[in-house]
Design an enzyme around this catalytic site. Structure first.
Site, PDB file in Angstrom:
ATOM      1  N   CYS A   1       0.872  -1.181   0.000  1.00 31.22           N
ATOM      2  CA  CYS A   1       0.000   0.000   0.000  1.00 31.22           C
ATOM      3  C   CYS A   1       0.905   1.226   0.000  1.00 31.22           C
ATOM      4  O   CYS A   1       2.107   1.117   0.190  1.00 31.22           O
ATOM      5  CB  CYS A   1      -0.858   0.044   1.257  1.00 31.22           C
ATOM      6  SG  CYS A   1      -1.899  -1.400   1.460  1.00 31.22           S
TER       7      CYS A   1
ATOM      8  N   ARG B   1       1.436   1.816  -6.099  1.00 33.13           N
ATOM      9  CA  ARG B   1       1.523   0.875  -4.973  1.00 33.13           C
ATOM     10  C   ARG B   1       0.174   0.264  -4.600  1.00 33.13           C
ATOM     11  O   ARG B   1       0.108  -0.683  -3.817  1.00 33.13           O
ATOM     12  CB  ARG B   1       2.091   1.585  -3.737  1.00 33.13           C
ATOM     13  CG  ARG B   1       3.476   2.136  -3.927  1.00 33.13           C
ATOM     14  CD  ARG B   1       3.967   2.784  -2.661  1.00 33.13           C
ATOM     15  NE  ARG B   1       4.173   1.807  -1.609  1.00 33.13           N
ATOM     16  CZ  ARG B   1       5.281   1.109  -1.433  1.00 33.13           C
ATOM     17  NH1 ARG B   1       6.306   1.305  -2.223  1.00 33.13           N
ATOM     18  NH2 ARG B   1       5.379   0.238  -0.459  1.00 33.13           N
TER      19      ARG B   1
ATOM     20  N   TRP C   1      -3.780  -1.495  -1.291  1.00 33.75           N
ATOM     21  CA  TRP C   1      -3.753  -2.702  -2.105  1.00 33.75           C
ATOM     22  C   TRP C   1      -4.235  -3.789  -1.151  1.00 33.75           C
ATOM     23  O   TRP C   1      -3.540  -4.168  -0.226  1.00 33.75           O
ATOM     24  CB  TRP C   1      -2.341  -2.975  -2.608  1.00 33.75           C
ATOM     25  CG  TRP C   1      -2.178  -4.303  -3.273  1.00 33.75           C
ATOM     26  CD1 TRP C   1      -1.667  -5.441  -2.704  1.00 33.75           C
ATOM     27  CD2 TRP C   1      -2.513  -4.646  -4.608  1.00 33.75           C
ATOM     28  NE1 TRP C   1      -1.677  -6.455  -3.620  1.00 33.75           N
ATOM     29  CE2 TRP C   1      -2.187  -6.003  -4.793  1.00 33.75           C
ATOM     30  CE3 TRP C   1      -3.064  -3.939  -5.684  1.00 33.75           C
ATOM     31  CZ2 TRP C   1      -2.394  -6.671  -5.998  1.00 33.75           C
ATOM     32  CZ3 TRP C   1      -3.263  -4.601  -6.876  1.00 33.75           C
ATOM     33  CH2 TRP C   1      -2.927  -5.945  -7.034  1.00 33.75           C
TER      34      TRP C   1
ATOM     35  N   ASN D   1       0.826  -0.087   5.931  1.00 37.53           N
ATOM     36  CA  ASN D   1       1.199  -0.922   4.789  1.00 37.53           C
ATOM     37  C   ASN D   1       1.865  -2.164   5.363  1.00 37.53           C
ATOM     38  O   ASN D   1       2.890  -2.063   6.022  1.00 37.53           O
ATOM     39  CB  ASN D   1       2.181  -0.140   3.897  1.00 37.53           C
ATOM     40  CG  ASN D   1       2.835  -1.021   2.852  1.00 37.53           C
ATOM     41  OD1 ASN D   1       2.262  -2.011   2.428  1.00 37.53           O
ATOM     42  ND2 ASN D   1       4.039  -0.652   2.441  1.00 37.53           N
ATOM     43  N   GLY D   2       1.245  -3.329   5.163  1.00 40.77           N
ATOM     44  CA  GLY D   2       1.830  -4.554   5.709  1.00 40.77           C
ATOM     45  C   GLY D   2       0.736  -5.491   6.194  1.00 40.77           C
ATOM     46  O   GLY D   2      -0.432  -5.337   5.842  1.00 40.77           O
TER      47      GLY D   2
ATOM     48  N   GLU E   1       8.570 -20.677 -19.703  1.00 42.85           N
ATOM     49  CA  GLU E   1       8.508 -19.345 -19.099  1.00 42.85           C
ATOM     50  C   GLU E   1       9.710 -18.498 -19.537  1.00 42.85           C
ATOM     51  O   GLU E   1       9.564 -17.306 -19.827  1.00 42.85           O
ATOM     52  CB  GLU E   1       8.431 -19.471 -17.568  1.00 42.85           C
ATOM     53  CG  GLU E   1       8.459 -18.161 -16.801  1.00 42.85           C
ATOM     54  CD  GLU E   1       7.353 -17.179 -17.167  1.00 42.85           C
ATOM     55  OE1 GLU E   1       6.378 -17.568 -17.836  1.00 42.85           O
ATOM     56  OE2 GLU E   1       7.499 -15.998 -16.803  1.00 42.85           O
TER      57      GLU E   1
ATOM     58  N   LYS F   1       9.165 -14.936 -21.702  1.00 48.30           N
ATOM     59  CA  LYS F   1       9.721 -13.662 -21.219  1.00 48.30           C
ATOM     60  C   LYS F   1      10.555 -13.010 -22.313  1.00 48.30           C
ATOM     61  O   LYS F   1      10.452 -11.822 -22.571  1.00 48.30           O
ATOM     62  CB  LYS F   1      10.615 -13.864 -19.981  1.00 48.30           C
ATOM     63  CG  LYS F   1       9.921 -14.138 -18.690  1.00 48.30           C
ATOM     64  CD  LYS F   1       9.304 -12.925 -18.017  1.00 48.30           C
ATOM     65  CE  LYS F   1       7.841 -12.817 -18.349  1.00 48.30           C
ATOM     66  NZ  LYS F   1       6.921 -13.632 -17.590  1.00 48.30           N
TER      67      LYS F   1
ATOM     68  N   GLU G   1       8.252 -11.842 -25.402  1.00 51.65           N
ATOM     69  CA  GLU G   1       7.344 -10.714 -25.171  1.00 51.65           C
ATOM     70  C   GLU G   1       8.097  -9.402 -24.957  1.00 51.65           C
ATOM     71  O   GLU G   1       7.583  -8.332 -25.264  1.00 51.65           O
ATOM     72  CB  GLU G   1       6.357 -10.985 -24.026  1.00 51.65           C
ATOM     73  CG  GLU G   1       6.932 -10.938 -22.636  1.00 51.65           C
ATOM     74  CD  GLU G   1       5.873 -11.143 -21.545  1.00 51.65           C
ATOM     75  OE1 GLU G   1       4.742 -10.663 -21.693  1.00 51.65           O
ATOM     76  OE2 GLU G   1       6.197 -11.799 -20.535  1.00 51.65           O
TER      77      GLU G   1
ATOM     78  N   HIS H   1      12.322 -35.072 -31.546  1.00 53.97           N
ATOM     79  CA  HIS H   1      11.099 -35.248 -32.332  1.00 53.97           C
ATOM     80  C   HIS H   1      10.841 -34.067 -33.267  1.00 53.97           C
ATOM     81  O   HIS H   1       9.742 -33.924 -33.791  1.00 53.97           O
ATOM     82  CB  HIS H   1       9.903 -35.471 -31.405  1.00 53.97           C
ATOM     83  CG  HIS H   1      10.056 -36.688 -30.553  1.00 53.97           C
ATOM     84  ND1 HIS H   1       9.990 -37.965 -31.059  1.00 53.97           N
ATOM     85  CD2 HIS H   1      10.335 -36.823 -29.226  1.00 53.97           C
ATOM     86  CE1 HIS H   1      10.180 -38.840 -30.080  1.00 53.97           C
ATOM     87  NE2 HIS H   1      10.403 -38.170 -28.957  1.00 53.97           N
TER      88      HIS H   1
ATOM     89  N   LYS I   1      -1.373  -5.371 -19.607  1.00 52.56           N
ATOM     90  CA  LYS I   1      -1.116  -6.054 -18.330  1.00 52.56           C
ATOM     91  C   LYS I   1      -2.266  -6.993 -17.986  1.00 52.56           C
ATOM     92  O   LYS I   1      -2.054  -8.097 -17.504  1.00 52.56           O
ATOM     93  CB  LYS I   1      -0.914  -5.014 -17.218  1.00 52.56           C
ATOM     94  CG  LYS I   1      -0.612  -5.616 -15.859  1.00 52.56           C
ATOM     95  CD  LYS I   1       0.711  -6.348 -15.856  1.00 52.56           C
ATOM     96  CE  LYS I   1       1.022  -7.063 -14.557  1.00 52.56           C
ATOM     97  NZ  LYS I   1       2.025  -8.130 -14.756  1.00 52.56           N
TER      98      LYS I   1
HETATM   99  O1  M6R Z   1      -3.299 -11.672 -14.864  1.00 57.61           O
HETATM  100  P1  M6R Z   1      -3.044 -13.073 -15.324  1.00 57.61           P
HETATM  101  O2  M6R Z   1      -2.087 -13.812 -14.449  1.00 57.61           O
HETATM  102  O3  M6R Z   1      -4.309 -13.863 -15.504  1.00 57.61           O
HETATM  103  O4  M6R Z   1      -2.375 -12.925 -16.744  1.00 57.61           O
HETATM  104  C1  M6R Z   1      -2.110 -14.058 -17.530  1.00 57.61           C
HETATM  105  C2  M6R Z   1      -1.218 -13.701 -18.699  1.00 57.61           C
HETATM  106  O5  M6R Z   1      -1.833 -12.745 -19.510  1.00 57.61           O
HETATM  107  C3  M6R Z   1       0.149 -13.183 -18.246  1.00 57.61           C
HETATM  108  O6  M6R Z   1       0.797 -14.075 -17.393  1.00 57.61           O
HETATM  109  C4  M6R Z   1       1.043 -12.907 -19.467  1.00 57.61           C
HETATM  110  O7  M6R Z   1       1.382 -14.111 -20.081  1.00 57.61           O
HETATM  111  C5  M6R Z   1       2.288 -12.107 -19.072  1.00 57.61           C
HETATM  112  N1  M6R Z   1       2.470 -11.030 -19.973  1.00 57.61           N
HETATM  113  C6  M6R Z   1       3.540 -12.893 -19.104  1.00 57.61           C
HETATM  114  O8  M6R Z   1       4.623 -12.158 -18.668  1.00 57.61           O
END
Ligand code: M6R
Length: 608
Positions: free
Chosen positions: A2, A29, A72, A98-99, A481, A485, A488, A504, A603
């Site tokens: 927060c 925050r 938050w 905050n905590g 993963e 990363k 993207e 394969h 996001k």
């Molecule tokens: O908010 P969410 O965890 O549901 O989001 C899922 C994906 O959209 C999210 O993890 C996305 O793949 C990220 N950009 C990866 O870094």
């Protein structure tokens, strides 16, 4: 996470204006609810962020001092009652926090016996009533505040004010940041320097276990045992945006660096080491239905789905329960076979991903128990699932999910212990997992401390346009993963692959311009991974190994090597993903790309 901000001054500024403007720079925050208290004008709170608060604050709201907060949510939904500042029974003492207060249940029971009335679900409210209780015997605000702080366990960054002493504000820190701003006839308290910087650049950072008292003309710092502290002020060179990022260049790096703290927050109050078990209060409402579940279907998207895959390995191996992971966007179109003995477990940082949400709804329609592992409290998935576990990872600002991924896997490990102990996991096995979980924050920190090496590696390979990530068993999802990363953030071709699948098809791509990042830590798949690496080297493919500390042999086989500390196999993804997050970060940074807001992405993906 927060945001708190407090002001006391004698320069004729209106504290309401100072505080509201300052809250804007703390919005990163938290933005579930906002509130402001001025002893001379009163207390205004609202769900929503600063724009909502502005609408509610009357024009005549004025004063020389006050405290303000952006929330938050952790304990309790984002409602007006749960918003800060919280008040004691009399409305004389106000507090922003905050905590997480861990021993809030026992303190609340004790305070209720002495007649305190609570109006919110927030753990914070307990603290302000505790100060009120101590005021009865101490008859002094500062002494009462100190006595109360000595009774609470957990984390806090706080500011509190007593209506009858409007010039004086008390702050304290335990695990959550607090910085004092030292101005000319004005002083500030905040979660980070960003709201203070328009007024002064002279600051003092509190350390854990310290309390500060500010008035317009001075500040004092002392420890919880009352011994005085002298700390020289610092001059902040950052601008407000850099301050929000804690001095880091990007939110993504800040969020990766928060890893150790995030794991601690996710585990806090949930790990029962001596019993080898986990306490997951959010699942209590699922009760008997959860015990009857004979299968779990994880629904999630992107990074969250890779956490789900790690969870599949954890839950099947250690809790002996069948698990499948379904991509949220596919689930509702495939006529899934599920019934009331199935738990549909949604994993989502935002709690708003439409595909995941629709998968939850599909599960409900088919009679499944729906569960959530969600970071954003009060989000749609959190509200629509029958029960769940919050991550407590704090807001994730950067589009690339990093700290939430660590937290999701940590929750899945807790869930494995919780369900495993209901299904025959021995206490010793549970204790081994619990002990290994407790060691993770320090181990993540060791990886972070070595980040220059990862930065150098990203620079070395910056010209490459293709990357393969390989791993097996628990680390096969980590390979996916690592690849997501990199693609993207850097807009280059990166593929994740279970190393056993190379023969394969994917191995055909390998040549001297196609590097592979191989996760080859010391676990049950180590020998097999070594064979896979040999196959790549035989085709002249450069290999970067992610290996266990102390494995000097691997360095002879590969082109470059990154080392991570060892842990038990099921937790290894929580460590192994960190260098891959850092690699993607430094790679994109080196390319001069917008790390926090990669093109074409959002996001929170609330469209199909
Ligand atoms: O908010 P969410 O965890 O549901 O989001 C899922 C994906 O959209 C999210 O993890 C996305 O793949 C990220 N950009 C990866 O870094």
């Amino acid at each position: 996470m927060c945001g708190i901000f407090a002001y006391t001054g004698s320069k004729g500024k209106n504290a309401a204006t100072v505080l509201m403007d300052g809250l804007l720079s703390l919005e990163y925050r938290g933005y579930d609810s906002a509130g402001i208290f001025l002893p001379e004008s009163g207390n205004v709170k609202t769900p929503g962020a600063v724009t909502e608060l502005r609408k509610k604050v009357p024009k005549e709201f004025k004063g020389k001092s006050g405290i303000a907060h952006l929330r938050w949510a952790t304990h309790g939904e984002p409602t007006e009652a749960n918003a800060h500042p919280h008040s004691d029974c009399t409305g004389q003492i106000m507090l922003v926090h905050n905590g997480i207060i861990e021993n809030f249940k026992e303190l609340k029971a004790r305070l209720e016996k002495t007649g305190h009335i609570f109006v919110s679900d927030s753990d914070t409210e307990i603290l302000v009533h505790l100060v009120e209780e101590h005021m009865k015997s101490e008859n002094d605000f500062e002494k009462a505040a100190l006595a109360a702080l000595n009774e609470v366990r957990g984390t806090y960054g706080i500011a509190m004010q007593y209506k009858h002493e409007p010039e004086r504000i008390i702050a304290a820190r335990m695990g959550s940041p607090i910085v004092l701003g030292l101005g000319d006839k004005e002083h500030f308290i905040a979660s980070d320097p960003s709201p203070i910087l328009p007024h002064t650049r002279t600051v003092v950072f509190l350390e854990d276990g310290e309390v500060a008292v500010i008035t317009p003309d001075k500040h004092r710092i002392f420890k919880l045992d009352s011994t005085g502290v002298h700390r020289s002020p610092e001059n902040i060179e950052w601008n407000a945006e850099e301050a929000q990022k804690g001095g880091y260049e990007h939110f993504m790096l800040k969020e990766i660096m928060e890893g150790p703290e995030v794991i601690e927050n996710t585990l806090r109050g949930r790990l029962v080491v001596d019993k080898g078990n986990a306490k997951l209060g959010g699942l209590e409402s699922a009760g008997a239905q959860l015990e009857n579940v004979d299968r779990i279907v994880v629904v999630a998207c992107g990074t969250a789905s890779y956490a789900g895959l790690v969870g599949e390995y954890m839950l099947e191996e250690h809790a002996k329960i069948p698990v499948e992971v379904e991509i949220g966007s596919e689930f509702r179109y495939k006529k899934p076979v599920i019934n009331e003995k199935t738990a549909v477990l949604a994993i989502s940082q935002s709690g708003e991903t439409l595909d995941t949400l629709e998968a939850v709804r599909e599960g409900k329609r088919r009679g499944a128990l729906t569960l959530g592992i969600v970071n954003a409290v009060g989000s749609t998935i959190a509200r629509e699932t029958d029960a769940g576990v919050y991550n407590h990872a704090g807001p994730e600002i950067s589009v690339a999910s990093t700290k939430a991924f660590l937290s999701q896997m940590t929750v899945l490990a807790l869930l494995t212990m919780f369900l495993g102990r209901l299904r025959g996991m021995t206490q010793e096995e549970g204790q081994e997992i619990a002990r290994a979980l407790k060691e993770l924050p320090a181990k993540v920190q060791r990886i972070l401390d070595n980040r220059q090496k990862i930065e150098a590696l990203a620079k070395k390979y910056i010209k490459n346009r293709d990357f393969l990530f390989i791993g097996r068993k628990y680390n096969y999802p980590v390979a996916y993963e690592g690849a997501i990363k990199l693609k993207e953030l850097s807009y280059i071709h990166a593929e994740g692959c279970g190393a056993g699948e190379m023969k394969h098809g994917p191995i055909a791509m390998i040549d001297e311009n196609f590097p592979t990042i191989a996760i080859v830590t010391k676990d049950s798949m180590y020998e097999k991974m070594i064979s896979n690496i040999h196959e790549i080297k035989a085709r002249k493919g450069p290999v970067i190994a992610l290996a266990s500390e102390g494995d000097s042999d691997i360095a002879k086989l590969v082109d470059d090597c990154l080392y991570v500390p060892e842990t038990i196999e099921m937790l290894s993804p929580i460590l192994n993903v960190v260098p891959l997050q850092l690699f993607a970060y430094y790679f994109a940074k080196e390319k001069g790309l917008n790390v926090d807001r990669p093109r074409n992405l959002a996001k929170s993906v609330t469209v199909e």
